[in-house]
Design a protein around this motif. Sequence first.
Motif, PDB file in Angstrom:
ATOM      1  N   GLU A  35      16.182 -24.972  17.030  1.00  0.00           N
ATOM      2  CA  GLU A  35      15.841 -24.805  18.449  1.00  0.00           C
ATOM      3  C   GLU A  35      15.089 -23.494  18.676  1.00  0.00           C
ATOM      4  N   GLU A  36      15.550 -22.437  18.052  1.00  0.00           N
ATOM      5  CA  GLU A  36      14.895 -21.138  18.207  1.00  0.00           C
ATOM      6  C   GLU A  36      13.473 -21.174  17.646  1.00  0.00           C
ATOM      7  N   ILE A  37      13.269 -21.826  16.540  1.00  0.00           N
ATOM      8  CA  ILE A  37      11.928 -21.932  15.955  1.00  0.00           C
ATOM      9  C   ILE A  37      11.004 -22.702  16.896  1.00  0.00           C
ATOM     10  N   ILE A  38      11.501 -23.769  17.485  1.00  0.00           N
ATOM     11  CA  ILE A  38      10.688 -24.543  18.430  1.00  0.00           C
ATOM     12  C   ILE A  38      10.365 -23.694  19.650  1.00  0.00           C
ATOM     13  N   ARG A  39      11.331 -22.898  20.122  1.00  0.00           N
ATOM     14  CA  ARG A  39      11.056 -21.988  21.257  1.00  0.00           C
ATOM     15  C   ARG A  39       9.968 -20.981  20.888  1.00  0.00           C
ATOM     16  N   GLN A  40      10.059 -20.417  19.677  1.00  0.00           N
ATOM     17  CA  GLN A  40       9.043 -19.464  19.220  1.00  0.00           C
ATOM     18  C   GLN A  40       7.668 -20.130  19.166  1.00  0.00           C
ATOM     19  N   LEU A  41       7.641 -21.339  18.638  1.00  0.00           N
ATOM     20  CA  LEU A  41       6.381 -22.071  18.523  1.00  0.00           C
ATOM     21  C   LEU A  41       5.789 -22.358  19.903  1.00  0.00           C
ATOM     22  N   ALA A  42       6.622 -22.827  20.817  1.00  0.00           N
ATOM     23  CA  ALA A  42       6.156 -23.131  22.172  1.00  0.00           C
ATOM     24  C   ALA A  42       5.656 -21.865  22.865  1.00  0.00           C
ATOM     25  N   LYS A  76      10.342 -31.156  16.198  1.00  0.00           N
ATOM     26  CA  LYS A  76      11.372 -30.974  15.160  1.00  0.00           C
ATOM     27  C   LYS A  76      11.247 -32.053  14.084  1.00  0.00           C
ATOM     28  N   TYR A  77      11.003 -33.274  14.526  1.00  0.00           N
ATOM     29  CA  TYR A  77      10.810 -34.364  13.575  1.00  0.00           C
ATOM     30  C   TYR A  77       9.623 -34.062  12.662  1.00  0.00           C
ATOM     31  N   MET A  78       8.520 -33.651  13.253  1.00  0.00           N
ATOM     32  CA  MET A  78       7.311 -33.381  12.475  1.00  0.00           C
ATOM     33  C   MET A  78       7.508 -32.213  11.507  1.00  0.00           C
ATOM     34  N   ILE A  79       8.183 -31.175  11.975  1.00  0.00           N
ATOM     35  CA  ILE A  79       8.323 -29.958  11.176  1.00  0.00           C
ATOM     36  C   ILE A  79       9.444 -30.072  10.148  1.00  0.00           C
ATOM     37  N   PHE A  80      10.626 -30.488  10.585  1.00  0.00           N
ATOM     38  CA  PHE A  80      11.785 -30.424   9.706  1.00  0.00           C
ATOM     39  C   PHE A  80      12.047 -31.712   8.930  1.00  0.00           C
ATOM     40  N   ASP A  81      11.694 -32.854   9.493  1.00  0.00           N
ATOM     41  CA  ASP A  81      11.913 -34.108   8.767  1.00  0.00           C
ATOM     42  C   ASP A  81      10.724 -34.457   7.879  1.00  0.00           C
ATOM     43  N   LEU A  82       9.524 -34.326   8.430  1.00  0.00           N
ATOM     44  CA  LEU A  82       8.327 -34.678   7.665  1.00  0.00           C
ATOM     45  C   LEU A  82       7.712 -33.481   6.943  1.00  0.00           C
ATOM     46  N   GLU A  83       8.141 -32.284   7.295  1.00  0.00           N
ATOM     47  CA  GLU A  83       7.615 -31.037   6.738  1.00  0.00           C
ATOM     48  C   GLU A  83       6.105 -30.942   6.927  1.00  0.00           C
ATOM     49  N   GLU A  84       5.665 -31.132   8.168  1.00  0.00           N
ATOM     50  CA  GLU A  84       4.246 -31.074   8.507  1.00  0.00           C
ATOM     51  C   GLU A  84       3.995 -30.053   9.624  1.00  0.00           C
ATOM     52  N   PRO A  85       4.039 -28.770   9.286  1.00  0.00           N
ATOM     53  CA  PRO A  85       3.789 -27.748  10.303  1.00  0.00           C
ATOM     54  C   PRO A  85       2.305 -27.470  10.539  1.00  0.00           C
ATOM     55  N   HIS A  86       1.440 -28.170   9.813  1.00  0.00           N
ATOM     56  CA  HIS A  86       0.000 -27.884   9.877  1.00  0.00           C
ATOM     57  C   HIS A  86      -0.623 -28.231  11.244  1.00  0.00           C
ATOM     58  N   HIS A  87       0.116 -28.890  12.105  1.00  0.00           N
ATOM     59  CA  HIS A  87      -0.423 -29.236  13.422  1.00  0.00           C
ATOM     60  C   HIS A  87      -0.545 -28.008  14.325  1.00  0.00           C
ATOM     61  N   TRP A  88       0.089 -26.926  13.953  1.00  0.00           N
ATOM     62  CA  TRP A  88       0.038 -25.681  14.708  1.00  0.00           C
ATOM     63  C   TRP A  88      -0.394 -24.557  13.758  1.00  0.00           C
ATOM     64  N   LEU A 117       6.381 -19.887  10.124  1.00  0.00           N
ATOM     65  CA  LEU A 117       7.045 -21.184  10.202  1.00  0.00           C
ATOM     66  C   LEU A 117       7.477 -21.710   8.837  1.00  0.00           C
ATOM     67  N   ARG A 118       6.608 -21.614   7.844  1.00  0.00           N
ATOM     68  CA  ARG A 118       6.961 -22.148   6.522  1.00  0.00           C
ATOM     69  C   ARG A 118       8.165 -21.431   5.916  1.00  0.00           C
ATOM     70  N   SER A 119       8.234 -20.114   6.055  1.00  0.00           N
ATOM     71  CA  SER A 119       9.391 -19.398   5.494  1.00  0.00           C
ATOM     72  C   SER A 119      10.654 -19.736   6.279  1.00  0.00           C
ATOM     73  N   GLN A 120      10.532 -19.928   7.586  1.00  0.00           N
ATOM     74  CA  GLN A 120      11.693 -20.322   8.378  1.00  0.00           C
ATOM     75  C   GLN A 120      12.145 -21.742   8.008  1.00  0.00           C
ATOM     76  N   MET A 121      11.184 -22.611   7.746  1.00  0.00           N
ATOM     77  CA  MET A 121      11.520 -23.970   7.297  1.00  0.00           C
ATOM     78  C   MET A 121      12.279 -23.913   5.971  1.00  0.00           C
ATOM     79  N   SER A 122      11.819 -23.072   5.057  1.00  0.00           N
ATOM     80  CA  SER A 122      12.487 -22.938   3.760  1.00  0.00           C
ATOM     81  C   SER A 122      13.912 -22.425   3.913  1.00  0.00           C
ATOM     82  N   ALA A 123      14.093 -21.460   4.804  1.00  0.00           N
ATOM     83  CA  ALA A 123      15.440 -20.914   5.028  1.00  0.00           C
ATOM     84  C   ALA A 123      16.371 -21.988   5.584  1.00  0.00           C
ATOM     85  N   ILE A 124      15.872 -22.796   6.490  1.00  0.00           N
ATOM     86  CA  ILE A 124      16.691 -23.869   7.065  1.00  0.00           C
ATOM     87  C   ILE A 124      16.988 -24.932   6.017  1.00  0.00           C
TER      88      ILE A 124
END
Length: 161
Positions: free
Chosen positions: A51-58, A122-134, A143-150
């Motif tokens: 949730e915090e990552i999505i808030r940061q992204l938004a 969240k689906y795009m980033i954490f389930d599909l691992e596709e952060p390239h849209h942003w 984002l990628r390092s935060q994804m790895s930590a999660i």
Amino acid sequence: MTAFRATISCAGLFVSAFLVSACQLGGTPPKTSGFEPTVDLRQKEIDERKEEIIRQLAHCESGGWGPSDRPIHGGRGAYLGRLQFSVQTVISYQLRKEGTQLSRQEAAELAHDYDRAASLAKYMIFDLEEPHHWPLCARKIGLRSQMSAIKEMSNQAMAAW
């Protein structure tokens, strides 16, 4: 006779202790909560970090997060909502996520609905691992390092369970 009384008295104490402790022969042992709260707490922490990552992204994409009382447009109208989705991206990923085909109007409405858009992100980033849209904001917020930590936290939670 006293030995007999002592034996009966001991047996009575044993049965009483057995009944008081609520043990049952042949039944399943009572569930202990030794491991379950740990997994639940870990999952709660993972969900909060997402949730915090999505808030940061938004916040990076549109300058704020959460519901807005007015539509948010960016990129000369090409991107919508706090997370700056294109209509086509919403249509494509909603189809992949839930199997529902949205019209362009429905996709625009989803993009402007913060909670639904955040769920899709969240689906795009954490389930599909596709952060390239942003691309820009993904780099800005790491984002990628935060994804790895999660992902590491999730793997630890699964191993603990």
